[in-house]
Design a protein around this motif. Structure first.
Motif, PDB file in Angstrom:
ATOM      1  N   THR A   1     -10.561  -7.942  -0.189  1.00 16.15           N
ATOM      2  CA  THR A   1      -9.539  -7.197  -0.879  1.00 16.15           C
ATOM      3  C   THR A   1      -9.783  -5.799  -0.385  1.00 16.15           C
ATOM      4  O   THR A   1     -11.371  -5.776  -0.735  1.00 16.15           O
TER       5      THR A   1
ATOM      6  N   ALA B   1      -9.070  -7.749   4.437  1.00 16.36           N
ATOM      7  CA  ALA B   1      -7.941  -7.368   3.501  1.00 16.36           C
ATOM      8  C   ALA B   1      -7.576  -5.629   2.960  1.00 16.36           C
ATOM      9  O   ALA B   1      -8.504  -5.149   2.729  1.00 16.36           O
TER      10      ALA B   1
ATOM     11  N   VAL C   1      -2.130  -4.900  -2.190  1.00 16.96           N
ATOM     12  CA  VAL C   1      -1.878  -5.974  -3.323  1.00 16.96           C
ATOM     13  C   VAL C   1      -1.053  -5.961  -3.958  1.00 16.96           C
ATOM     14  O   VAL C   1      -0.501  -6.610  -4.532  1.00 16.96           O
TER      15      VAL C   1
ATOM     16  N   VAL D   1       1.812  -9.909  -0.466  1.00 17.66           N
ATOM     17  CA  VAL D   1       0.636 -11.084  -0.250  1.00 17.66           C
ATOM     18  C   VAL D   1       0.608 -12.588  -0.164  1.00 17.66           C
ATOM     19  O   VAL D   1      -0.088 -13.485   0.222  1.00 17.66           O
TER      20      VAL D   1
ATOM     21  N   ASN E   1     -12.554 -10.218  -5.355  1.00 18.58           N
ATOM     22  CA  ASN E   1     -11.437  -8.368  -6.342  1.00 18.58           C
ATOM     23  C   ASN E   1     -12.060  -7.222  -5.960  1.00 18.58           C
ATOM     24  O   ASN E   1     -12.553  -7.036  -6.728  1.00 18.58           O
TER      25      ASN E   1
ATOM     26  N   ALA F   1     -10.432  -4.334  -3.763  1.00 13.50           N
ATOM     27  CA  ALA F   1      -9.174  -2.986  -3.826  1.00 13.50           C
ATOM     28  C   ALA F   1      -9.011  -2.756  -5.123  1.00 13.50           C
ATOM     29  O   ALA F   1      -8.432  -3.176  -5.602  1.00 13.50           O
TER      30      ALA F   1
ATOM     31  N   VAL G   1      -3.281 -11.318  -5.941  1.00 20.19           N
ATOM     32  CA  VAL G   1      -4.273 -12.156  -4.714  1.00 20.19           C
ATOM     33  C   VAL G   1      -5.095 -13.142  -5.971  1.00 20.19           C
ATOM     34  O   VAL G   1      -4.774 -14.489  -4.961  1.00 20.19           O
TER      35      VAL G   1
END
Ligand code: NDP
Ligand code: 8X3
Length: 250
Positions: free
Chosen positions: A10, A34, A59, A65, A84, A86, A117
């Motif tokens: 992400t 993403a 997100v 999502v 993870n 973002a 997510v």
């Protein structure tokens, strides 16, 4: 990690996430890229010699999502690693003067976004009996600095959430790691200061910050440990930084 792992990143449209995409691509990974900015994801996809799909999503939008993840088709639905990454900071104001929209953006992205997510992805990993969730926290989650209360709280939450996740998937074969970087020169401070590049540049003035590639290298190293080795937490600082507020500037 399998020889050609499938990796969902992400925040792959910039900075650390983009560098992670490049680092895993070098290892022959399949990538799920993403972020919100589809054009940037597509440009990255075109630049990488990797089997990849782009997943334009916010997100913060749990339903979107879940729909995007449910729409992944083989082999991209067989995720080995979730990065993870973002996240953002917005503003650097004392709490009494804080902008509540900034607070919402940080908490919704850095805390709820990670949960949105992680939940669907980790359910699949547990069902398959393998997988690795690597979340980018921050030194700001370990120490607070003036004006950073909400950002620091959001990153402290990341550390607590990943600690809890590690307990909740214990015995499943799924690994859970947090990497907490110090100062990394990316678009982070430009976003924090609403596009004020001069103010953003001052954050890194006179010192040598980490590069996004340094963090990506650590993420990949953590993912590449043998399956019985779980790096729980890593604090990664520039040599010119000793704590959240102690830096050497020349
Ligand atoms: P960048 O601003 O360069 O990248 C942030 C990434 O997050 C972008 O790809 C952005 O993509 C994505 N993103 C932001 N909001 C959302 C959203 N709502 N939905 C989907 N994607 C989103 O900063 P960094 O690379 O530095 O930041 C990456 C992570 O590292 C963050 O979690 C940050 O808190 C953390 N970190 C950064 C440090 C630093 O000094 N730079 C130090 C410690 C931790 P898009 O806008 O296209 O959606
Ligand atoms: C980013 C590092 O110190 O700018 O998480 O908050 S800092």
């Amino acid at each position: 990690m399998r020889q050609h792992p499938t990796v969902l990143i992400t925040g792959a449209s910039s900075g650390i996430g983009e560098a992670c995409a490049r680092a895993f691509a070098e290892r022959g990974a399949r990538l799920v890229l993403a972020a919100r900015r589809r054009d940037r994801l597509e440009a990255l996809q075109a630049a990488l010699a990797a089997d990849s799909v782009v997943l334009p999503l916010d997100v913060r939008d749990r339903a979107a999502v879940e729909e995007a993840l449910a729409g992944l088709t083989p082999p991209f639905d067989d995720l080995d690693v979730l990065v993870n990454n973002a996240g953002l900071a917005a503003g650097l104001d004392p709490l009494p003067e804080g902008d509540v929209d900034h607070w919402d953006r940080m908490l919704d992205t850095n805390v709820r976004g990670v949960l949105n997510v992680t939940r669907p992805v980790v359910r699949g990993m547990v069902a398959r009996g393998r997988g690795h969730v690597i979340t980018i926290g921050s030194i700001a989650g370990q120490e607070t600095y003036p004006g950073g209360a909400v950002y620091c709280a959001s990153k402290a939450a990341v550390d607590r959430l990943t600690e809890g996740l590690r307990m909740d998937v214990l015995g499943s074969g799924v690994r859970v790691s947090t990497i907490d970087p110090g100062l990394v020169e990316t678009e982070f401070s430009i976003v924090r200061f609403d596009g004020d590049t001069e103010r953003a540049g001052k954050v890194y003035e006179g010192l040598t910050p980490l590069r996004a590639e340094d963090v990506a290298d650590a993420v990949r190293w953590v993912a590449e440990r043998p399956g019985h080795v779980q790096v729980a937490e890593m604090l990664l600082l520039p040599t010119d930084q000793a704590s959240a507020t102690r830096t050497a500037r020349r």
